[in-house]
Design an enzyme around this catalytic site. Structure first.
Site, PDB file in Angstrom:
ATOM      1  CG  ASP A  18      -2.096  -0.924   1.102  1.00 57.97           C
ATOM      2  OD1 ASP A  18      -2.344  -1.420  -0.017  1.00 57.97           O
ATOM      3  OD2 ASP A  18      -2.753  -1.168   2.136  1.00 57.97           O
ATOM      4  NE  ARG A  98      -1.425   2.900  14.480  1.00 50.34           N
ATOM      5  CZ  ARG A  98      -0.727   2.057  13.734  1.00 50.34           C
ATOM      6  NH1 ARG A  98       0.339   2.480  13.080  1.00 50.34           N
ATOM      7  NH2 ARG A  98      -1.068   0.792  13.642  1.00 50.34           N
ATOM      8  CG  ASP A 127      -4.383   2.424  13.451  1.00 50.55           C
ATOM      9  OD1 ASP A 127      -4.398   2.630  14.687  1.00 50.55           O
ATOM     10  OD2 ASP A 127      -4.178   1.310  12.953  1.00 50.55           O
ATOM     11  CB  SER A 178      -5.562  -6.123   9.212  1.00 51.49           C
ATOM     12  OG  SER A 178      -5.013  -4.867   9.561  1.00 51.49           O
TER      13      SER A 178
HETATM   14  N1  ARG Z   1      -8.076  -2.221  17.036  1.00 51.32           N
HETATM   15  C1  ARG Z   1      -6.764  -1.809  17.421  1.00 51.32           C
HETATM   16  C2  ARG Z   1      -6.717  -0.328  17.653  1.00 51.32           C
HETATM   17  O1  ARG Z   1      -7.522   0.354  17.121  1.00 51.32           O
HETATM   18  C3  ARG Z   1      -5.686  -2.317  16.520  1.00 51.32           C
HETATM   19  C4  ARG Z   1      -5.362  -1.556  15.292  1.00 51.32           C
HETATM   20  C5  ARG Z   1      -4.354  -2.304  14.506  1.00 51.32           C
HETATM   21  N2  ARG Z   1      -4.054  -1.714  13.258  1.00 51.32           N
HETATM   22  C6  ARG Z   1      -3.916  -2.429  12.129  1.00 51.32           C
HETATM   23  N3  ARG Z   1      -3.608  -1.746  11.080  1.00 51.32           N
HETATM   24  N4  ARG Z   1      -4.083  -3.714  12.073  1.00 51.32           N
HETATM   25  O2  ARG Z   1      -5.897   0.154  18.378  1.00 51.32           O
END
Ligand code: ARG
Length: 420
Positions: A18, A98, A127, A178
């Site tokens: 990506d 993040r 995110d 993911s």
């Molecule tokens: N649900 C989790 C959060 O919002 C994990 C996010 C993980 N990100 C990913 N791109 N898989 O903090």
């Protein structure tokens, strides 16, 4: 058609498909692309290779920065001091990285005189929210672009675009999940996990053993904290990166550290999430234990409420909010007392704490003991009970009609005679 030149954009670059496709895509929008690859402890490919790939795909400049220590000091330790777990369950590993990424993007953009930053998040997660809210808070003049959210490619179209723009298409099978990982843990979502009834397959896990495969031996470890931060293992000082890594390994191989939850997302829906955070969870347990030994009752109680708020703010993208700043200041004030050592062992999916000691402990053996050496004035309890019980006694005296005999009526309800 030659695009009008727009200036530089700094792209958070992982080296994956990506963000690699995002390089020519941003170029086609008229930007010169500077990539920024950040090391936060993820199981990444060789970072030098990622840098080369960025140049190969058309970056004008490629940065690689090791942010592990900054990540720990600025995000992980404050979160540990807050015992932060979203919905009491998720230690926020992904969420914490993040604002760090946003901070680094803005730093790099200012240094490069860029007009924009870009990230590879989709439009469905949180995110994107965390990164963009943080970027806008730190420098509202810098535009934030989310190519993956904007380009509207199907998977096939993305592959075609990649092929026509000389972006190497991955030869290995795309992960069925993911994934996101760093020193504080690993997040696993999507695919088969989207059905909450499905058992997460073995291949979803990387850091933790199956409980049934965990060794038969108990593994002990002693963690020493100074001002709320773990600094030594088994009496030996250890740099923070190694310490977290050590805890991930010792807890993970015993099968401890898995989280499987239904999470309430900020973006409005419930989502089934699987995490592996062996080190984080073990350190939070140890830290909590030490706090019970070293903090006053009221402080602990007030802190617990703020811990929930801290976790929500971190989860919901409010890292740089004034409330977060204030809660952190409160936590700092408490943590200077959180010193000492916690003994714990790992065994087949369990983390058991069986001892704690501290020079700043407010536990008094002389007050607590039932043996000789007791300094607790038992005769003072008589007066204490009189006054402590006064309001409730007064109320009951006034409302005598409500004084039913609960034992009697309970027995009757069960068809039993209380007199027998
Ligand atoms: N649900 C989790 C959060 O919002 C994990 C996010 C993980 N990100 C990913 N791109 N898989 O903090």
């Amino acid at each position: 058609m030659a695009q009008e030149k727009k200036g530089k954009v700094v792209l958070a670059y992982s080296g994956g498909l990506d963000t690699s496709v995002a390089i020519p895509w941003l170029h086609d929008q008229g930007y010169d692309v500077v990539t920024l690859t950040m090391h936060v402890g993820q199981q990444a490919d060789n970072l030098e290779e990622i840098k080369n790939k960025a140049y190969q795909v058309g970056a004008v400049k490629a940065y690689v920065v090791d942010l592990r220590e900054a990540f720990i000091d600025t995000f992980v330790w404050p979160s540990l001091k807050a015992n932060a777990m979203y919905q009491g369950t998720y230690p926020l590993n992904s969420a914490l990285s993040r604002p760090m990424i946003a901070q680094a993007l803005i730093w790099c953009a200012e240094k490069e005189g860029a007009v924009a930053v870009a990230h590879g998040c989709t439009g469905k997660g949180q995110d994107q929210v965390r990164i963009e809210v943080a970027c806008n808070a730190l420098n509202p003049d810098i535009k934030v672009i989310a190519p993956v959210r904007d380009w509207g490619f199907s998977r096939e179209e993305e592959m075609d675009y990649a092929a026509s723009h000389k972006v190497p298409v991955p030869t290995t099978r795309k992960s069925p999940y993911s994934l996101d990982d760093n020193l504080w843990g690993r997040s696993i979502e999507c695919g088969i996990l989207e059905d909450p009834w499905n058992k997460p397959p073995k291949d979803a896990y990387k850091l933790t053993a199956e409980v049934t495969d965990a060794p038969d031996e108990v593994e002990y470890v002693e963690v020493t904290f100074e001002a709320g931060i773990p600094t030594a293992i088994d009496g030996k000082k250890m740099p923070s990166i190694e310490l977290i890594d050590f805890m991930n390994k010792i807890a993970g191989r015993a099968g401890y550290g898995r989280v499987d939850m239904i999470e309430d997302r900020l973006v409005g829906f419930k989502s089934r999430e699987v995490y592996e955070c062996p080190g984080a969870l073990a350190l939070i347990q140890a830290h909590r234990k030490l706090e019970t030994l070293t903090l006053a009752k009221d402080t602990l109680k007030a802190k617990k409420e703020l811990e929930v708020k801290f976790a929500e703010l971190a989860y919901e993208g409010y890292w740089f909010s004034p409330l977060m700043e204030a809660i952190q200041a409160f936590n700092e004030a408490t943590q200077k007392n959180v010193n000492g050592t916690v003994r714990m062992y790992f065994y087949k999916g369990n983390c058991v704490i069986d001892g704690a000691k501290s020079e700043t402990s407010v536990y008094s053996k002389a007050l607590a003991t039932y043996s000789t050496g007791d300094i607790f004035d038992q005769s003072a309890s008589v007066g204490f009970i009189k006054i402590w019980g006064m309001p409730i006694k007064t109320w009951r005296q006034t409302h005598k009609e409500k004084n039913i005999n609960p034992i009697d009526s309970l027995m009757v309800q069960k068809g039993k005679d209380a007199t027998k």
